[in-house]
Structure formats: structure tokens, C-alpha cells
Design a protein around this motif. Structure first.
Motif, PDB file in Angstrom:
ATOM      1  N   GLY A  43       0.805  -1.219   0.000  1.00  0.00           N
ATOM      2  CA  GLY A  43       0.000   0.000   0.000  1.00  0.00           C
ATOM      3  C   GLY A  43       0.832   1.259   0.000  1.00  0.00           C
ATOM      4  N   LEU A  44       2.014   1.207   0.637  1.00  0.00           N
ATOM      5  CA  LEU A  44       2.904   2.365   0.618  1.00  0.00           C
ATOM      6  C   LEU A  44       3.500   2.565  -0.772  1.00  0.00           C
ATOM      7  CD1 LEU A  44       4.820   1.954   4.015  1.00  0.00           C
ATOM      8  CD2 LEU A  44       2.811   3.369   3.536  1.00  0.00           C
ATOM      9  N   ILE A  45       3.747   1.472  -1.489  1.00  0.00           N
ATOM     10  CA  ILE A  45       4.267   1.571  -2.857  1.00  0.00           C
ATOM     11  C   ILE A  45       3.192   2.137  -3.784  1.00  0.00           C
ATOM     12  CG2 ILE A  45       5.291   0.302  -4.780  1.00  0.00           C
ATOM     13  CD1 ILE A  45       7.027   0.387  -2.233  1.00  0.00           C
ATOM     14  N   ASP A  46       1.966   1.645  -3.645  1.00  0.00           N
ATOM     15  CA  ASP A  46       0.865   2.097  -4.486  1.00  0.00           C
ATOM     16  C   ASP A  46       0.428   3.531  -4.175  1.00  0.00           C
ATOM     17  OD1 ASP A  46       0.696  -0.385  -5.744  1.00  0.00           O
ATOM     18  OD2 ASP A  46      -0.814  -1.135  -4.337  1.00  0.00           O
ATOM     19  N   GLY A  47       0.700   3.988  -2.961  1.00  0.00           N
ATOM     20  CA  GLY A  47       0.167   5.273  -2.522  1.00  0.00           C
ATOM     21  C   GLY A  47      -1.228   5.179  -1.951  1.00  0.00           C
ATOM     22  N   THR A  48      -1.758   3.957  -1.817  1.00  0.00           N
ATOM     23  CA  THR A  48      -3.095   3.784  -1.237  1.00  0.00           C
ATOM     24  C   THR A  48      -3.056   3.774   0.286  1.00  0.00           C
ATOM     25  OG1 THR A  48      -2.822   1.385  -1.456  1.00  0.00           O
ATOM     26  CG2 THR A  48      -3.967   2.542  -3.241  1.00  0.00           C
ATOM     27  N   ALA A  49      -1.900   3.531   0.862  1.00  0.00           N
ATOM     28  CA  ALA A  49      -1.701   3.650   2.310  1.00  0.00           C
ATOM     29  C   ALA A  49      -0.849   4.896   2.535  1.00  0.00           C
ATOM     30  CB  ALA A  49      -1.010   2.406   2.870  1.00  0.00           C
ATOM     31  N   PRO A  50      -1.428   5.981   3.017  1.00  0.00           N
ATOM     32  CA  PRO A  50      -0.694   7.252   3.087  1.00  0.00           C
ATOM     33  C   PRO A  50       0.490   7.197   4.040  1.00  0.00           C
ATOM     34  CG  PRO A  50      -3.064   7.610   3.304  1.00  0.00           C
ATOM     35  CD  PRO A  50      -2.830   6.131   3.426  1.00  0.00           C
ATOM     36  N   LEU A  51       1.529   7.925   3.676  1.00  0.00           N
ATOM     37  CA  LEU A  51       2.682   8.117   4.558  1.00  0.00           C
ATOM     38  C   LEU A  51       2.313   9.184   5.585  1.00  0.00           C
ATOM     39  CD1 LEU A  51       5.365   8.170   1.732  1.00  0.00           C
ATOM     40  CD2 LEU A  51       5.297   6.496   3.577  1.00  0.00           C
ATOM     41  N   TRP A  52       1.493   8.803   6.545  1.00  0.00           N
ATOM     42  CA  TRP A  52       0.918   9.800   7.444  1.00  0.00           C
ATOM     43  C   TRP A  52       1.973  10.516   8.267  1.00  0.00           C
ATOM     44  CZ3 TRP A  52       2.022   9.246  12.505  1.00  0.00           C
ATOM     45  CH2 TRP A  52       2.299   7.970  13.002  1.00  0.00           C
ATOM     46  N   TRP A  53       3.093   9.842   8.561  1.00  0.00           N
ATOM     47  CA  TRP A  53       4.133  10.472   9.374  1.00  0.00           C
ATOM     48  C   TRP A  53       4.795  11.625   8.626  1.00  0.00           C
ATOM     49  CZ3 TRP A  53       3.527   5.381   8.218  1.00  0.00           C
ATOM     50  CH2 TRP A  53       4.348   4.816   7.230  1.00  0.00           C
ATOM     51  N   TYR A  54       4.899  11.525   7.296  1.00  0.00           N
ATOM     52  CA  TYR A  54       5.445  12.624   6.503  1.00  0.00           C
ATOM     53  C   TYR A  54       4.376  13.696   6.247  1.00  0.00           C
ATOM     54  CZ  TYR A  54       9.641   9.841   5.501  1.00  0.00           C
ATOM     55  OH  TYR A  54      10.805   9.125   5.612  1.00  0.00           O
ATOM     56  N   ALA A  55       3.134  13.267   6.018  1.00  0.00           N
ATOM     57  CA  ALA A  55       2.053  14.239   5.829  1.00  0.00           C
ATOM     58  C   ALA A  55       1.853  15.075   7.087  1.00  0.00           C
ATOM     59  CB  ALA A  55       0.763  13.507   5.462  1.00  0.00           C
ATOM     60  N   LEU A  56       1.913  14.433   8.234  1.00  0.00           N
ATOM     61  CA  LEU A  56       1.766  15.148   9.500  1.00  0.00           C
ATOM     62  C   LEU A  56       2.922  16.120   9.714  1.00  0.00           C
ATOM     63  CD1 LEU A  56      -0.226  15.111  11.880  1.00  0.00           C
ATOM     64  CD2 LEU A  56       1.235  13.402  12.967  1.00  0.00           C
ATOM     65  N   ASP A  57       4.121  15.692   9.378  1.00  0.00           N
ATOM     66  CA  ASP A  57       5.300  16.556   9.482  1.00  0.00           C
ATOM     67  C   ASP A  57       5.098  17.827   8.653  1.00  0.00           C
ATOM     68  OD1 ASP A  57       8.068  17.583   8.920  1.00  0.00           O
ATOM     69  OD2 ASP A  57       8.674  15.771   9.987  1.00  0.00           O
ATOM     70  N   GLN A  58       4.674  17.674   7.398  1.00  0.00           N
ATOM     71  CA  GLN A  58       4.467  18.826   6.522  1.00  0.00           C
ATOM     72  C   GLN A  58       3.371  19.737   7.046  1.00  0.00           C
ATOM     73  OE1 GLN A  58       3.722  17.363   2.570  1.00  0.00           O
ATOM     74  NE2 GLN A  58       5.901  17.225   2.076  1.00  0.00           N
ATOM     75  N   ALA A  59       2.245  19.143   7.483  1.00  0.00           N
ATOM     76  CA  ALA A  59       1.116  19.949   7.936  1.00  0.00           C
ATOM     77  C   ALA A  59       1.482  20.781   9.155  1.00  0.00           C
ATOM     78  CB  ALA A  59      -0.075  19.041   8.242  1.00  0.00           C
ATOM     79  N   ILE A  60       2.146  20.164  10.122  1.00  0.00           N
ATOM     80  CA  ILE A  60       2.485  20.888  11.354  1.00  0.00           C
ATOM     81  C   ILE A  60       3.542  21.945  11.081  1.00  0.00           C
ATOM     82  CG2 ILE A  60       3.502  20.623  13.652  1.00  0.00           C
ATOM     83  CD1 ILE A  60       2.146  17.881  13.796  1.00  0.00           C
ATOM     84  N   ALA A  61       4.460  21.674  10.173  1.00  0.00           N
ATOM     85  CA  ALA A  61       5.528  22.637   9.882  1.00  0.00           C
ATOM     86  C   ALA A  61       4.977  23.948   9.342  1.00  0.00           C
ATOM     87  CB  ALA A  61       6.514  22.035   8.890  1.00  0.00           C
ATOM     88  N   ARG A  62       3.856  23.903   8.602  1.00  0.00           N
ATOM     89  CA  ARG A  62       3.396  25.114   7.931  1.00  0.00           C
ATOM     90  C   ARG A  62       2.106  25.693   8.491  1.00  0.00           C
ATOM     91  NH1 ARG A  62       2.752  21.599   2.522  1.00  0.00           N
ATOM     92  NH2 ARG A  62       0.744  20.607   2.905  1.00  0.00           N
ATOM     93  N   THR A  63       1.668  25.210   9.657  1.00  0.00           N
ATOM     94  CA  THR A  63       0.447  25.764  10.233  1.00  0.00           C
ATOM     95  C   THR A  63       0.681  26.193  11.671  1.00  0.00           C
ATOM     96  OG1 THR A  63      -1.917  25.355  10.555  1.00  0.00           O
ATOM     97  CG2 THR A  63      -0.436  23.572  11.126  1.00  0.00           C
ATOM     98  N   ALA A  64      -0.117  27.151  12.116  1.00  0.00           N
ATOM     99  CA  ALA A  64      -0.054  27.592  13.507  1.00  0.00           C
ATOM    100  C   ALA A  64      -1.107  26.919  14.361  1.00  0.00           C
ATOM    101  CB  ALA A  64      -0.219  29.109  13.587  1.00  0.00           C
TER     102      ALA A  64
END
Length: 333
Positions: free
Chosen positions: A119-140
Motif C-alpha cells: 500500500g505504501l508503494i501504491d500510494g493507497t496507504a498514506p505516509l501519514w508520518w510525513y504528511a503530518l510533518d508537513q502539515a504541522i511545519a506550515r500551520t499555527a
């Protein structure tokens, strides 16, 4: 400095006699330089630069520890007398396993197991740890269903660290439905792009097949969608393991004989998962509980411990881990 002092005083030799067991499985994820786009140490912790990997291989050679595959590890644990060994394992299926790791293994002629979650290869299982990193970095301010709607301040670095720890802790115990809602919120409210993250970080199937074709790499199963298995009903947990193996075997044309539990911690993996892996016929299954392999692990082969190797592990730390220091109780044979 303390670790270096212990090594100078000869502690590894003494500890090895008491705790070192017969062999060690090392768990890594990525072979690359630190990523400047990732904010949180926990996401950097899974990457070591190429020179650290070659240094690790130099230490194993100097210690006369042979790098072997998992089938050979099983054989050596069952044998009355066998030389010390180490197994190299890499979790998830990151792109640098193909681009950087594979050439190093071929040049040094050492084997490794790469556990892949389809699922990580297909992109159907999200890389939530990286998505969370990006979201928190750019929001207050972060707003996520955990499972109730929760607003988390992210104004300064300390607040961002707390926010990441809180959300990541939730994901390690979330049901699939709860995890899907949080991932959807990261996309809809905070601009996460799961497909772009998968394309940047994960191997393609052609890359997975190239690894499987190498004489130095064995592909192992890592479940289908990388969930914390302990939250799933038994049938769903077994399906995650079995479907991962089936998909990998279809894609690579090679047998998949070994399993790594996602996260692999006591809160996400336990005796039930070990029993399921054994029932499904996996030859071994590994956790992330630190420890070395002793005689008992020849029979207890579906909950093997692994020592993690990260960027903070210098030569002294590696030698102490090989000697079994990190977790003496797990290391007893």
C-alpha cells in the motif's frame, strides 16, 4: 562519551559473553542524508547516510560478525555451534533502498532483507508520518479528528513537537476508520498530497522487482497497508499479512517467507500477531523490541527482536548494541 569510554574499557567483550546471544538483527529504514524538508527528529531518525552504513559494515567485519540472511539465521540458531552473525533489515520500501542501498550491498557482497508494504508503494496507504510533518511545519493551528475534532496549537517549535507527538501517538492506536478520517483531514484541511509523498519517498514496483532480482536482497512482507495490527480483529490482521505476501509474490515472482510487523512495538504487536504469523507459515517475523537472538529464538521465531540503527549511533553505540546492551532482558538466550 560514556559509550566511547565503555568501549575503551572493554565492555563489549564482557557484555557479549553475558548478553550477546548468537546473533543480532539490525533494523534500518532509509540510506540517505538528512532531509531538510522534514521537521521532526522521529522522521530523521529512520535515515542514516551511506557512509554510516559502510562504517557499520566495517565494524561487523572487524568484529568477525558475518552478515547473513534470515534463513541462515534460523539455521545457525538451531545448530549447536555456529559463528556470530548479524542480519540487515530495512522496513517499508523507500526509494533509496533501490538507489543507494542496493549498490552498497552489491559492492560489499552482503545480504539484506527489505520488508515492503504494498500500500505504501501504491500510494493507497498514506505516509501519514510525513504528511503530518508537513502539515504541522506550515500551520499555527492543527485541527484533526482524534477521534473527536481536536484543535492543537502549533505556534512555536515546542508546540509543534507536542502536536506531532500527540497526533502520532493517536495514529499508533487508531482503527483503520479513524486513521482514514485523520488522513482525509490532512489532505482537505492542511494540503497533504499522499500521491506526491509516495512518488517522492517510495520505490516503484519496477524498483521492488529490481531488488528482488538481486542475489543480495530478499523481499519480506510488511502487511498490506501498514496498520498497527493490535487494533484489528484477528481475521483482518491475518488478511493484512497474507495479502501483503500474495501481492509481493505476484509482483516479484519470488517467494516471500519472512514478515516484519508495522511499528513492531509492544503496543502494536503481541502474542496474537506472532501466533497469526506462525499459522500463515512465515518462517520468521520481527518486531522492533531491542535485543539479540539466543537459543530460545530458534523456536520463538515469530517475535524476533531487532536493534535499531539511527543517525545518532556512532561506532561505540553500534558495538554496545551488538554486545546486547540495549535490552538485557530481551537478549538472554
Amino acid at each position: 562519551m560514556l559509550k566511547e569510554a565503555l568501549v575503551r574499557l572493554g565492555a563489549p567483550a564482557l557484555l557479549r559473553a553475558l548478553l550477546g546471544g548468537r546473533g543480532t538483527i539490525l533494523v534500518l529504514h532509509r540510506v540517505r542524508a538528512p532531509d531538510p524538508d522534514l521537521m521532526f527528529e522521529v522522521n530523521q531518525r529512520n535515515s542514516i547516510p551511506p557512509e554510516q552504513l559502510t562504517g557499520l559494515l566495517d565494524i561487523l567485519a572487524a568484529e568477525r560478525i558475518e552478515v547473513v540472511g534470515l534463513d541462515e539465521a534460523l539455521a545457525r540458531l538451531a545448530a549447536p555451534h555456529a559463528g556470530r552473525f548479524a542480519c540487515l533489515t530495512f522496513d517499508d520500501g523507500y526509494r533509496d533502498n533501490h538507489d543507494t542501498l542496493l549498490p552498497i550491498l552489491a559492492a560489499r557482497r552482503v545480504p539484506a532483507t527489505v520488508y515492503v508494504a504494498p500500500g505504501l508503494i501504491d500510494g493507497t496507504a498514506p505516509l501519514w508520518w510525513y504528511a503530518l510533518d508537513q502539515a504541522i511545519a506550515r500551520t499555527a493551528r492543527l485541527r484533526l479528528p482524534m477521534p473527536e475534532e481536536t484543535e492543537i496549537p502549533c505556534g512555536d517549535r515546542a508546540a509543534k513537537e507536542r502536536a506531532f507527538a500527540l497526533a502520532a501517538g493517536f495514529m499508533l492506536r487508531a482503527t483503520p476508520e479513524q486513521a482514514a478520517r485523520l488522513n482525509a483531514a490532512l489532505v482537505e484541511r492542511h494540503g497533504a498530497d499522499p500521491a506526491a509523498l509516495a512518488a517522492r519517498h517510495m520505490m516503484t514496483w519496477d524498483m521492488v522487482r529490481a531488488l528482488a532480482a538481486s542475489p543480495f536482497v530478499e523481499i519480506g512482507a510488511h502487511t498490506l497497508t501498514h496498520p498497527p495490527l493490535a487494533v484489528l480483529p484477528p481475521a483482518a490482521a491475518a488478511a493484512e499479512m497474507a495479502q501483503s505476501r500474495a501481492r509481493l509474490e505476484r509482483e516479484t515472482g519470488r517467494p516471500v517467507r519472512h514478515l516484519a510487523y508495522p511499528y513492531g512495538t509492544p503496543g502494536t504487536t503481541g502474542a496474537r500477531e506472532a501466533a497469526l504469523a506462525a499459522e500463515l507459515g512465515f518462517r520468521s517475523a520481527v518486531t522492533t523490541v531491542p535485543g539479540t537472538l539466543g537459543r530460545r529464538h530458534a523456536a520463538e521465531c515469530h517475535a524476533w527482536p531487532r536493534h535499531g540503527i539511527g543517525p545518532a549511533d556512532g561506532p561505540a553505540a553500534i558495538r554496545l548494541k551488538l554486545a546486547g546492551l540495549a535490552n538485557p532482558l530481551a537478549a538472554r538466550g
